[in-house]
Design a protein around this motif. Structure first.
Motif, short mmCIF file in Angstrom:
data_model
loop_
_atom_site.label_atom_id
_atom_site.label_comp_id
_atom_site.label_asym_id
_atom_site.label_seq_id
_atom_site.Cartn_x
_atom_site.Cartn_y
_atom_site.Cartn_z
N ALA A 181 83.04 2.03 83.41
CA ALA A 181 82.62 3.27 82.77
C ALA A 181 82.21 3.01 81.32
O ALA A 181 81.22 3.58 80.83
CB ALA A 181 83.75 4.29 82.82
N GLU A 228 78.88 1.32 81.44
CA GLU A 228 77.84 2.27 81.83
C GLU A 228 77.63 3.32 80.74
O GLU A 228 76.49 3.70 80.43
CB GLU A 228 78.23 2.94 83.15
N ASP A 229 78.76 3.78 80.14
CA ASP A 229 78.62 4.77 79.07
C ASP A 229 77.88 4.19 77.88
O ASP A 229 77.09 4.88 77.22
CB ASP A 229 80.01 5.25 78.63
N ARG A 276 74.28 4.10 78.98
CA ARG A 276 73.75 5.47 79.01
C ARG A 276 73.67 6.04 77.59
O ARG A 276 72.74 6.78 77.26
CB ARG A 276 74.64 6.35 79.89
N ALA A 325 81.04 13.14 80.44
CA ALA A 325 80.58 11.97 81.20
C ALA A 325 80.78 12.20 82.70
O ALA A 325 79.93 11.80 83.52
CB ALA A 325 81.33 10.72 80.74
N ARG A 326 81.89 12.84 83.07
CA ARG A 326 82.12 13.13 84.50
C ARG A 326 81.06 14.10 85.03
O ARG A 326 80.56 13.94 86.15
CB ARG A 326 83.53 13.69 84.70
N GLN A 329 77.80 12.17 85.40
CA GLN A 329 77.80 11.30 86.57
C GLN A 329 77.61 12.10 87.85
O GLN A 329 76.89 11.68 88.76
CB GLN A 329 79.12 10.52 86.63
N LYS A 374 73.88 13.32 87.88
CA LYS A 374 72.85 12.31 87.63
C LYS A 374 72.16 12.57 86.30
O LYS A 374 70.92 12.62 86.21
CB LYS A 374 71.83 12.28 88.76
N CYS A 425 71.14 17.04 81.58
CA CYS A 425 71.22 17.18 83.03
C CYS A 425 69.91 17.73 83.58
O CYS A 425 69.19 18.46 82.87
CB CYS A 425 72.35 18.14 83.41
#
Length: 661
Positions: free
Chosen positions: A389, A392-393, A396, A448-449, A452, A455, A469
């Protein structure tokens, strides 16, 4: 002088008497019968002196032989009894049975009223009554003798046999009230005690006693001593056998325990390997929770360090017990609280979360250790998950930062986004989040949740938590001619997001929204607009609210960097303008006159040169178009501003259609 005939007769009688002595010996007659064989005083003179002396001497010899034979028979009987005793003792296996057999055999061999046995207590330093045969006194059966006290204490102390014909009056022994009282209650007088010896160690005393005064013979002492020697060996053998049996039982129990422990270890290692392999093959928290519940036959919950549920299998949702997690963290073991087993998930001293097991109140040590091992696997899962995470965070977050700062190479940004599963070619909404109820890292983790799940992208930008989003509705799009009617925009999505985050964080979250936007070049402006919107909401004291700029009315118009006056007029006066355009009416002029005259129906009628009832009817129509709250101060202010803009634009040459929806 006797005649020759008389002499012959006398000699014959003497021979007959000698023959009679031999017969008595052969028959085993008692000693009194030999006395009868002697010559009577009246006949002694009739027999020659020499023959009489021979008969008397023969009688004495016969008596000696009789005594010797009797002693041999008695010794033979005693030896036979000792052999029988040894055989009986050898067949016995229980210590209590051995002791009872010894005492009973002594009573049979010596023919006494009472026999009993005491054993030494090395810890207490005395000897205590263990088994009795023939005893009727409860006090006697419970008596204890200190070393050197009474006859038995003296035997135990000196390791020598002692006997007394009458214990009560025998000064050789140290009399005590307890011992004398017990002996008197039993009614004993003659007592014989011999030591039970194992080598040089005395383990107890064997007694024979009568209730009448008498003297014990050396043969009786020797017999009881022999029995005591057999008894000591039998007692020690029974003790060793009992210890061996106990040792075997303990050994078997230990063997079973080792086997069970080995099986538990094998099962725990197998479960640990399965869970570890599951994690390393990419299983998620739900897979691990399901596997733990299957192995331990219960429901499983996994929570993070903040108490948020990460996974659940076979049970209802429930929050973790903070006290139980703290106790498990402090003790390093699983704890049972409120019907649930709880184990802290730790990485060193850092708390990563917790796992809970329901439906297993009877968790044994083996399963408890297995459950604790499961916490280690869960720690591995959470660490891997956090590492992934964080990576990825970071990726991102870098992409989000580049999008919000108008980084060069839009095509490169789109390609990077596609590798993360984000399609920037679709419309996206931009949200700026703020809360004072929880720390910013928790808000970022919750965002973040959401990103995810939808998408999207989430991260920190200029100290703001920003979420991008896909838009639920594309909203207005570009095209020739007048702008079409606006769609719902990001406002409803912002409200939904605020509600979702409020539930997840148990606190209000303020959400400023902008968009939808398409393509990397538009995200920076959308972020700036959403940030101004969030700032306005906080400045107005509307913490926990959500809105896009157009939801803020004329304030949104003032805050917008690209003012859309036509859009504001359409949003505010659209239904009235559309009605006028369709019906050829001028409700817009009536509404402006109403506000210009201070919201007075009569003065508005004068200004319009119509009857007041006409004004009332027109205002009712306006209310049906704008809603019954159109005269609320905030709404009335926005309507007046929209009317002014509409009037100015028409004065500049814009036609009514420019503002029609």
């Amino acid at each position: 002088m006797p005649t020759p005939r008389d002499s012959a007769s006398t000699g014959t009688d003497a021979l007959l008497r000698l023959r009679n002595l031999l017969d008595l010996l052969d028959q085993g007659a008692p000693a009194e019968a030999f006395q009868d064989g002697e010559l009577p005083d009246g006949e002694a003179g009739a027999v020659p002196a020499a023959e009489a002396a021979v008969i008397a001497d023969a009688t004495r010899v016969a008596l000696r032989i009789h005594r010797t034979l009797s002693q041999h028979r008695r010794r033979e009987a005693e030896l036979a009894a000792l052999f029988d005793t040894a055989g009986d003792l050898a067949r016995l296996r229980e210590p209590d049975a051995v002791l009872r057999a010894i005492v009973h055999r002594a009573k049979l061999l010596l023919g006494t009223d009472v026999t009993y046995l005491s054993l030494n207590d090395e810890e207490a330093g005395d000897t205590y009554m263990r088994v009795t045969d023939g005893s009727v006194s409860a006090a006697f059966q419970r008596v204890r003798l200190g070393m050197g006290e009474g006859l038995g204490g003296l035997v135990a102390e000196t390791a020598r046999p002692y006997s007394t014909g009458d214990y009560r009056d025998d000064p050789r022994f140290r009399h005590t009230p307890a011992i004398d009282g017990a002996v008197a209650e039993e009614g004993l007088r003659a007592i014989l005690g011999v030591p039970l010896r194992l080598g040089t160690r005395v383990i107890g005393v064997l007694y024979a006693a009568d209730r009448t005064a008498r003297t014990f013979t050396p043969d009786e002492v020797a017999l009881l001593s022999s029995l005591a020697d057999h008894a000591a060996i039998a007692i020690d053998g029974a003790r060793l056998l009992d210890e061996t049996r106990t040792a075997l039982v303990d050994l078997n129990a230990a063997s079973r325990t080792i086997e069970a422990h080995s099986e538990a270890m094998r099962r725990a290692e197998d479960a640990h390997d399965r869970l570890t392999d599951l994690v390393l093959r990419g299983g998620d928290a739900t897979d691990v929770a399901t596997a733990i519940g299957t192995v331990l036959q219960g429901g499983t919950l996994v929570h993070d360090a903040e108490g948020a549920e990460l996974a659940r299998a076979g049970t209802d949702p429930r929050p973790p017990s903070a006290r139980a997690v703290a106790a498990s963290r402090a003790g390093g073991r699983a704890v049972f609280a409120h019907g649930t087993w709880v184990c802290a998930v730790l990485a060193g001293h850092e708390l990563l979360g917790s796992i809970a097991l329901t439906g297993r109140a009877d968790l044994d040590d083996a399963d408890r250790r297995l459950f604790e091992r499961a916490s280690l696997v869960t720690a591995l899962l959470l660490l891997l998950r956090r590492s992934v995470a964080e990576t990825e965070d970071r990726i991102r977050g870098e992409l989000l930062g580049d999008l919000l700062t108008r980084a060069a190479d839009p095509a490169g940004l789109s390609a990077r986004a596609r590798r993360l599963g984000v399609n920037l070619g679709h419309p996206h909404a931009v949200f700026v989040l703020h809360t004072g109820a929880v720390p910013r890292p928790r808000l970022l983790a919750a965002a973040a949740r959401v990103a995810q799940a939808r998408k999207g992208l989430a991260g920190l930008h200029h100290e703001d938590v920003v979420l991008v989003c896909p838009a639920e509705d594309p909203g207005p799009g570009p095209g020739p001619g007048p702008d079409p009617a606006p769609g719902p925009g990001p406002g409803p999505a912002a409200a939904s997001l605020a509600s979702e985050l409020r539930q997840a964080l148990a606190g209000p979250v303020t959400v400023g929204a902008a968009g939808p936007v398409t393509g990397p070049a538009e995200f920076a402006d959308a972020y700036a607009e959403a940030r101004r919107c969030r700032t306005a909401l906080c400045a107005l004291g509307r913490e926990g609210a959500s809105a896009a700029l157009h939801d803020l009315g004329f304030l949104g118009v003032l805050l917008g960097d690209q003012t859309d006056l036509g859009g504001y007029v359409r949003q505010t006066l659209g239904p009235v303008l559309a009605y006028d355009a369709k019906r050829g009416t001028d409700l817009t002029h009536t509404l402006r006159a109403y506000f210009d005259t201070g919201a007075s129906q009569s003065r508005a009628a004068e200004a319009l040169h119509v009857h007041v009832n006409t004004v009332v009817q027109r205002l009712e129509r306006i209310a049906s178009l704008l809603g019954r709250d159109w005269q609320r101060p905030e709404r009335a202010l926005e309507l007046q501003l929209a009317l002014r803009i509409h009037q100015v634009n028409r004065h500049d040459g814009a036609g009514p259609g420019d503002f029609a929806p």
